[in-house]
Design a protein around this motif. Structure first.
Motif, PDB file in Angstrom:
ATOM      1  N   ILE A 108       0.831  -1.210   0.000  1.00  0.00           N
ATOM      2  CA  ILE A 108       0.000   0.000   0.000  1.00  0.00           C
ATOM      3  C   ILE A 108       0.864   1.259   0.000  1.00  0.00           C
ATOM      4  CG2 ILE A 108      -1.618   1.323   1.423  1.00  0.00           C
ATOM      5  CD1 ILE A 108      -2.891  -1.390   2.155  1.00  0.00           C
ATOM      6  N   SER A 109       1.999   1.210   0.677  1.00  0.00           N
ATOM      7  CA  SER A 109       2.876   2.388   0.684  1.00  0.00           C
ATOM      8  C   SER A 109       3.443   2.661  -0.703  1.00  0.00           C
ATOM      9  CB  SER A 109       4.002   2.221   1.700  1.00  0.00           C
ATOM     10  OG  SER A 109       4.903   1.227   1.290  1.00  0.00           O
ATOM     11  N   VAL A 110       3.750   1.608  -1.453  1.00  0.00           N
ATOM     12  CA  VAL A 110       4.260   1.790  -2.810  1.00  0.00           C
ATOM     13  C   VAL A 110       3.143   2.297  -3.720  1.00  0.00           C
ATOM     14  CG1 VAL A 110       5.224   0.627  -4.817  1.00  0.00           C
ATOM     15  CG2 VAL A 110       6.049   0.060  -2.549  1.00  0.00           C
ATOM     16  N   LEU A 111       1.999   1.660  -3.658  1.00  0.00           N
ATOM     17  CA  LEU A 111       0.891   2.088  -4.507  1.00  0.00           C
ATOM     18  C   LEU A 111       0.353   3.448  -4.087  1.00  0.00           C
ATOM     19  CD1 LEU A 111      -1.001  -1.290  -4.916  1.00  0.00           C
ATOM     20  CD2 LEU A 111       0.573  -0.185  -6.514  1.00  0.00           C
ATOM     21  N   GLY A 112       0.546   3.813  -2.822  1.00  0.00           N
ATOM     22  CA  GLY A 112       0.118   5.117  -2.348  1.00  0.00           C
ATOM     23  C   GLY A 112       0.892   6.263  -2.973  1.00  0.00           C
ATOM     24  N   MET A 113       2.067   5.969  -3.507  1.00  0.00           N
ATOM     25  CA  MET A 113       2.834   7.014  -4.185  1.00  0.00           C
ATOM     26  C   MET A 113       2.104   7.524  -5.414  1.00  0.00           C
ATOM     27  SD  MET A 113       6.758   5.727  -3.863  1.00  0.00           S
ATOM     28  CE  MET A 113       7.276   6.808  -5.161  1.00  0.00           C
ATOM     29  N   THR A 114       1.196   6.721  -5.968  1.00  0.00           N
ATOM     30  CA  THR A 114       0.439   7.175  -7.134  1.00  0.00           C
ATOM     31  C   THR A 114      -0.549   8.276  -6.769  1.00  0.00           C
ATOM     32  OG1 THR A 114      -1.221   5.447  -6.820  1.00  0.00           O
ATOM     33  CG2 THR A 114       0.617   4.952  -8.294  1.00  0.00           C
ATOM     34  N   LEU A 115      -0.773   8.484  -5.486  1.00  0.00           N
ATOM     35  CA  LEU A 115      -1.680   9.543  -5.040  1.00  0.00           C
ATOM     36  C   LEU A 115      -0.963  10.864  -4.790  1.00  0.00           C
ATOM     37  CD1 LEU A 115      -3.828   7.435  -2.570  1.00  0.00           C
ATOM     38  CD2 LEU A 115      -4.355   8.046  -4.931  1.00  0.00           C
ATOM     39  N   LEU A 116       0.358  10.856  -4.868  1.00  0.00           N
ATOM     40  CA  LEU A 116       1.129  12.085  -4.655  1.00  0.00           C
ATOM     41  C   LEU A 116       1.193  12.870  -5.971  1.00  0.00           C
ATOM     42  CD1 LEU A 116       4.104  10.650  -2.608  1.00  0.00           C
ATOM     43  CD2 LEU A 116       2.187  11.984  -1.736  1.00  0.00           C
ATOM     44  N   PRO A 117       0.584  14.038  -6.036  1.00  0.00           N
ATOM     45  CA  PRO A 117       0.568  14.770  -7.301  1.00  0.00           C
ATOM     46  C   PRO A 117       1.962  15.165  -7.785  1.00  0.00           C
ATOM     47  CG  PRO A 117      -0.501  16.043  -5.561  1.00  0.00           C
ATOM     48  CD  PRO A 117      -0.140  14.718  -4.985  1.00  0.00           C
ATOM     49  N   GLN A 118       2.904  15.387  -6.875  1.00  0.00           N
ATOM     50  CA  GLN A 118       4.246  15.762  -7.298  1.00  0.00           C
ATOM     51  C   GLN A 118       4.956  14.603  -7.983  1.00  0.00           C
ATOM     52  OE1 GLN A 118       3.063  16.172  -4.244  1.00  0.00           O
ATOM     53  NE2 GLN A 118       3.049  18.358  -3.885  1.00  0.00           N
ATOM     54  N   VAL A 119       4.590  13.380  -7.652  1.00  0.00           N
ATOM     55  CA  VAL A 119       5.249  12.218  -8.245  1.00  0.00           C
ATOM     56  C   VAL A 119       4.570  11.815  -9.544  1.00  0.00           C
ATOM     57  CG1 VAL A 119       5.834   9.787  -7.898  1.00  0.00           C
ATOM     58  CG2 VAL A 119       6.035  11.386  -6.014  1.00  0.00           C
ATOM     59  N   VAL A 120       3.257  11.734  -9.542  1.00  0.00           N
ATOM     60  CA  VAL A 120       2.553  11.207 -10.709  1.00  0.00           C
ATOM     61  C   VAL A 120       2.095  12.319 -11.647  1.00  0.00           C
ATOM     62  CG1 VAL A 120       0.573   9.855 -11.461  1.00  0.00           C
ATOM     63  CG2 VAL A 120       1.844   9.171  -9.464  1.00  0.00           C
ATOM     64  N   TYR A 121       1.296  13.231 -11.159  1.00  0.00           N
ATOM     65  CA  TYR A 121       0.690  14.224 -12.048  1.00  0.00           C
ATOM     66  C   TYR A 121       1.732  15.148 -12.669  1.00  0.00           C
ATOM     67  CZ  TYR A 121      -1.953  18.167 -13.714  1.00  0.00           C
ATOM     68  OH  TYR A 121      -2.454  19.164 -14.491  1.00  0.00           O
ATOM     69  N   GLU A 122       2.601  15.687 -11.877  1.00  0.00           N
ATOM     70  CA  GLU A 122       3.572  16.642 -12.388  1.00  0.00           C
ATOM     71  C   GLU A 122       4.550  15.997 -13.368  1.00  0.00           C
ATOM     72  OE1 GLU A 122       3.710  19.940 -11.984  1.00  0.00           O
ATOM     73  OE2 GLU A 122       1.887  19.872 -10.771  1.00  0.00           O
ATOM     74  N   MET A 123       4.910  14.741 -13.119  1.00  0.00           N
ATOM     75  CA  MET A 123       5.878  14.082 -14.003  1.00  0.00           C
ATOM     76  C   MET A 123       5.235  13.488 -15.244  1.00  0.00           C
ATOM     77  SD  MET A 123       8.809  14.549 -12.684  1.00  0.00           S
ATOM     78  CE  MET A 123       9.836  13.385 -13.522  1.00  0.00           C
ATOM     79  N   GLN A 124       3.922  13.222 -15.191  1.00  0.00           N
ATOM     80  CA  GLN A 124       3.278  12.549 -16.301  1.00  0.00           C
ATOM     81  C   GLN A 124       2.051  13.304 -16.794  1.00  0.00           C
ATOM     82  OE1 GLN A 124       2.489   8.768 -14.523  1.00  0.00           O
ATOM     83  NE2 GLN A 124       4.464   7.982 -15.111  1.00  0.00           N
TER      84      GLN A 124
END
Length: 126
Positions: A108-124
């Protein structure tokens, strides 16, 4: 799904690799013009230097290598970007599995990174 990921730890990394490969393929297929950050990377990656103003040199050096490998085109940036994102998820996963004894919480901690906008949204965001 969580139960299957708990049984086989490699499945999590396999799914993440597929996600980033599909993301890179779609981005290359639907490529348009360079974004501001991508064009800045291409400009700075033309030569190696010990520093680039306030920017750390390692990302620029990595982009310089990707530019040499793929040419000065958008696929070089996309492949490097998705590879680094996958490695970020993989290293966080390895650390989580070592620190957290409960496999479900580590996943869950790994998959929870997909909820961080700086990691997912900003980069993709493209």
């Amino acid at each position: 799904m969580l139960a299957r990921l708990m049984r086989d730890g490699g499945t999590l990394y396999f799914l993440l690799a597929i996600y980033f490969a599909v993301n890179a393929a779609l981005r290359i297929a639907l490529q348009g013009s360079l974004e501001m950050e991508e064009s800045r990377l291409f400009f700075l990656a033309q030569s190696l230097a010990p520093g680039y103003g306030g920017q750390a040199p390692l990302p620029i050096w990595m982009q310089h290598g990707a530019t040499r490998l793929f040419g000065a085109e958008l696929p070089g940036v996309i492949v490097l970007q998705n590879l680094l994102l996958f490695l970020t998820y993989a290293f966080v996963g390895r650390a989580a599995f070592r620190v957290i004894r409960n496999k479900a919480l580590a996943i869950i901690s790994v998959l929870g990174m997909t909820l961080l906008p700086q990691v997912v949204y900003e980069m993709q965001r493209d």
